[in-house]
Design an enzyme around this catalytic site. Sequence first.
Site, short mmCIF file in Angstrom:
data_model
loop_
_atom_site.label_atom_id
_atom_site.label_comp_id
_atom_site.label_asym_id
_atom_site.label_seq_id
_atom_site.Cartn_x
_atom_site.Cartn_y
_atom_site.Cartn_z
N TYR A 56 0.83 -1.22 0.00
CA TYR A 56 0.00 0.00 0.00
C TYR A 56 0.86 1.26 0.00
O TYR A 56 0.42 2.29 -0.52
CB TYR A 56 -1.01 -0.02 1.15
CG TYR A 56 -2.11 -1.02 0.87
CD1 TYR A 56 -3.12 -0.72 -0.04
CD2 TYR A 56 -2.10 -2.28 1.45
CE1 TYR A 56 -4.10 -1.65 -0.35
CE2 TYR A 56 -3.08 -3.22 1.15
CZ TYR A 56 -4.07 -2.90 0.24
OH TYR A 56 -5.04 -3.83 -0.07
N ASN B 81 -13.69 2.97 -5.11
CA ASN B 81 -12.26 3.23 -5.30
C ASN B 81 -11.64 3.80 -4.02
O ASN B 81 -12.28 4.54 -3.29
CB ASN B 81 -12.06 4.20 -6.46
CG ASN B 81 -12.59 3.62 -7.76
OD1 ASN B 81 -12.59 2.40 -7.94
ND2 ASN B 81 -13.07 4.47 -8.65
N ASP C 152 -8.76 5.61 -4.14
CA ASP C 152 -7.98 6.81 -4.45
C ASP C 152 -8.79 8.07 -4.13
O ASP C 152 -9.97 7.99 -3.80
CB ASP C 152 -7.57 6.78 -5.93
CG ASP C 152 -8.79 6.74 -6.85
OD1 ASP C 152 -9.55 7.73 -6.88
OD2 ASP C 152 -8.99 5.71 -7.54
N HIS D 148 -15.13 1.40 0.31
CA HIS D 148 -14.03 0.45 0.52
C HIS D 148 -12.81 1.10 1.17
O HIS D 148 -11.70 0.57 1.10
CB HIS D 148 -13.64 -0.21 -0.80
CG HIS D 148 -14.70 -1.14 -1.33
ND1 HIS D 148 -14.76 -1.53 -2.65
CD2 HIS D 148 -15.74 -1.75 -0.72
CE1 HIS D 148 -15.81 -2.35 -2.82
NE2 HIS D 148 -16.41 -2.49 -1.66
N CYS E 94 -5.92 2.76 13.25
CA CYS E 94 -5.26 2.06 14.37
C CYS E 94 -6.12 0.88 14.80
O CYS E 94 -7.31 1.03 15.07
CB CYS E 94 -5.06 3.03 15.53
SG CYS E 94 -4.40 2.22 16.99
N CYS F 198 0.90 5.29 16.73
CA CYS F 198 -0.44 5.82 16.48
C CYS F 198 -0.51 7.24 17.05
O CYS F 198 -0.21 7.44 18.23
CB CYS F 198 -1.50 4.94 17.13
SG CYS F 198 -3.14 5.69 17.13
N THR G 42 -18.03 0.08 -13.12
CA THR G 42 -18.02 -1.02 -12.14
C THR G 42 -18.34 -2.34 -12.85
O THR G 42 -19.21 -2.40 -13.72
CB THR G 42 -19.00 -0.80 -10.95
OG1 THR G 42 -20.29 -1.23 -11.36
CG2 THR G 42 -19.06 0.64 -10.53
N ALA H 288 -15.06 5.96 -19.81
CA ALA H 288 -15.76 6.80 -18.84
C ALA H 288 -15.55 8.28 -19.14
O ALA H 288 -16.50 9.08 -19.09
CB ALA H 288 -15.29 6.46 -17.43
#
Length: 238
Positions: A56, A94, A96, A111, A119, A138, A179, A223
């Site tokens: 990630y 998404n 982003d 999502h 945390c 944290c 989608t 799109a």
Amino acid sequence: MEKKNHIVILTGAGISQESGIKTFRDSNGLWENHKIEDVASPLGFAKNPKLVLDFYNLRREQLMSDEVSPNKAHTALAALEKEYDGKVTIITQNIDDLHERAGSTNVLHMHGELLKMRCINCNNTFDVKDKFDQKNRCPGCKKIGLLRPDIVWFGETPYFLDEIESILNDCDLFISIGTSGNVYPAAGFVQLVKAIGKAQAIEVNIEGTEISNHFDQHMIGNAGEKVSELVNYILKGV
Ligand SMILES: [Zn+2]
């Protein structure tokens, strides 16, 4: 479209793909050469947190790089929110921030978000633009090593489901963009909308999907082009 109606837009990987974001659906269940379950599941994270955090961190780095920027579809949706004489809500699958960067303000990330970490101990979320690893503390509870990407992984419950249900109940026009129609619960939203009965449903996608038959209208194509056309039509009737 009558004025002051509520337009609800569901967006998926297809809209981000046109901005240069790679998704796992391209390549037989692999995401940048990783098996999905290794990098996008609670079990994968438990087995190898370093791999998942690095994965990630790279996605975040790509998102923040010059390679990636909002495309015409994002821009058109932001203009729709600004200029439409009613309410516009985006529900996105998404992770982003391209809708926000284009100027949309009413966006639900069902999502989760790549630019947030959560945390595991205190459950607070924090913005993150840089890399983070297991040595990070944290900012909330000050514990070390308990931060994870604030992303809904396979086997986890998507965010905002109650809110989304009432939004879909209130919706007058439902537009699904990019989608694939095979990730639930999002793939079921159109059926919910049609079961309530008052809303029109439009699908914009590069090709037909398994749920295409539930929509009233279809726009097949990329799109960027199709969403601009649709937004022009809604705002100006042309
Ligand atoms: Zn904490």
